[in-house]
Design an enzyme around this catalytic site. Sequence first.
Site, PDB file in Angstrom:
ATOM      1  N   GLY A 134     -37.783   1.189  -6.817  1.00 30.60           N
ATOM      2  CA  GLY A 134     -38.541   1.962  -5.790  1.00 30.60           C
ATOM      3  C   GLY A 134     -39.086   0.823  -4.840  1.00 30.60           C
ATOM      4  O   GLY A 134     -39.627  -0.116  -5.098  1.00 30.60           O
ATOM      5  N   ASP A 188     -35.641   3.408   1.356  1.00 23.63           N
ATOM      6  CA  ASP A 188     -35.689   1.894   1.249  1.00 23.63           C
ATOM      7  C   ASP A 188     -35.720   1.075   2.390  1.00 23.63           C
ATOM      8  O   ASP A 188     -36.251  -0.126   2.297  1.00 23.63           O
ATOM      9  CB  ASP A 188     -34.502   1.582   0.403  1.00 23.63           C
ATOM     10  CG  ASP A 188     -34.740   2.157  -0.963  1.00 23.63           C
ATOM     11  OD1 ASP A 188     -34.375   3.305  -1.263  1.00 23.63           O
ATOM     12  OD2 ASP A 188     -35.024   1.462  -1.999  1.00 23.63           O
ATOM     13  N   LYS A 218     -31.722   6.472  -1.600  1.00 23.87           N
ATOM     14  CA  LYS A 218     -30.814   6.615  -2.883  1.00 23.87           C
ATOM     15  C   LYS A 218     -29.614   7.560  -2.362  1.00 23.87           C
ATOM     16  O   LYS A 218     -29.448   8.414  -1.744  1.00 23.87           O
ATOM     17  CB  LYS A 218     -31.571   7.241  -3.990  1.00 23.87           C
ATOM     18  CG  LYS A 218     -30.716   7.409  -5.226  1.00 23.87           C
ATOM     19  CD  LYS A 218     -29.995   6.167  -5.685  1.00 23.87           C
ATOM     20  CE  LYS A 218     -31.123   5.061  -5.877  1.00 23.87           C
ATOM     21  NZ  LYS A 218     -30.633   4.100  -6.248  1.00 23.87           N
TER      22      LYS A 218
END
Length: 357
Positions: free
Chosen positions: A46, A237, A248
Amino acid sequence: MVKTIEWVGGKVIMLDQSRLPVDVAYIECDNYLKVAEGIKKLWIRGAPAIGIAAAMGIALAARDIKAEDFESFISQLEPAIETILSTRPTAVNMKWAANRLKALLNSRRDESVSGLKELLVEESQKILDEDLQVNKAIGMWGEQFINDGDTILTHCNAGALATGGYYGTATAPMRVAKEMGKNFHVIADETRPVLQGARLTAWELMQDKIPVTLITDNTAGALMQRGEINLVIVGTDRTALNGDVANKIGTYSVAVLCKEHGIPFYVAAPLSSIDFNIPSGDQIPIEERGSEEVTDVFGKCKIAPEGVKVRNIAFDVTPAKYVTAIITEKGAFKPEDLKKLSGVEAEIDKLRIKIRK
Ligand code: MRU
């Protein structure tokens, strides 16, 4: 909620997320290489959480350096920073944290080496403490998009486990909405191949009694077609200056489905996940991981023929045109307005999306 990462007695203690939901186990890292291994092997994962881990890893690396002066200290620290940053290329948070620590060191060149080491420990703790506040603010700006009775789809895990604490990013609007007494239901995509949705999102929401239903990734379209999803909230991200969002693998497909079905697609992003140096998503480095994540179920069972060719692309880029709004700690904005966020507060206030005045 369990702690994802902590600095205790000169060690970094991280929750081993690769063992969830079966075991809640912690790993002690007493040197930076162990922290780097933890990031690479997804013990911690994460974007915000690995940013915090990188900062603590840098503080650990610094502690073990033997140097008399600033220049020698920095020249020994640099390779350790590079090792940590090389573990995972997509999330910008590690680079953000490293740049913050480097800027701090540069501003305190007159400090003794032991003083510099102490500063790094303090600053990495500050990054962890701020993370909780930042995510709460994301929640406060984002809850307006959740109506009583809504069903919210999320992909991967951008929850407490992906950050330093309770709120998470994509889950922050949900957690604040819950605090306000709104009722809603979450649909968690399982998120092949590492199953962050099944193993982590479903687990953490159940821990906190937030109603959640798990689906396979390829069920999302069918639920949208049946009118069973009201909105989507995901994390990121790295988001580029033009609002292109890396997240993702599978996020892009969800966003395109949202467009087809007229469903709003929100991205929850702390400013530390926005790369103001990258004009568009084309420049975002995308991690590719080992084939065994696709061909084997966690090393226990083969689900593909031996020797088959595999592509295991860990992230995709959703073009800004599919993004309804990006929810940051400064407010929710249209993706095209991100580039104006460094402007004066009064101007930023005009750009904020406010459903309730
Ligand atoms: O490979 P992972 O588990 O690190 O991927 C995590 C995600 O894609 C998250 O959605 C992203 O980091 C945002 S976390 C707030």
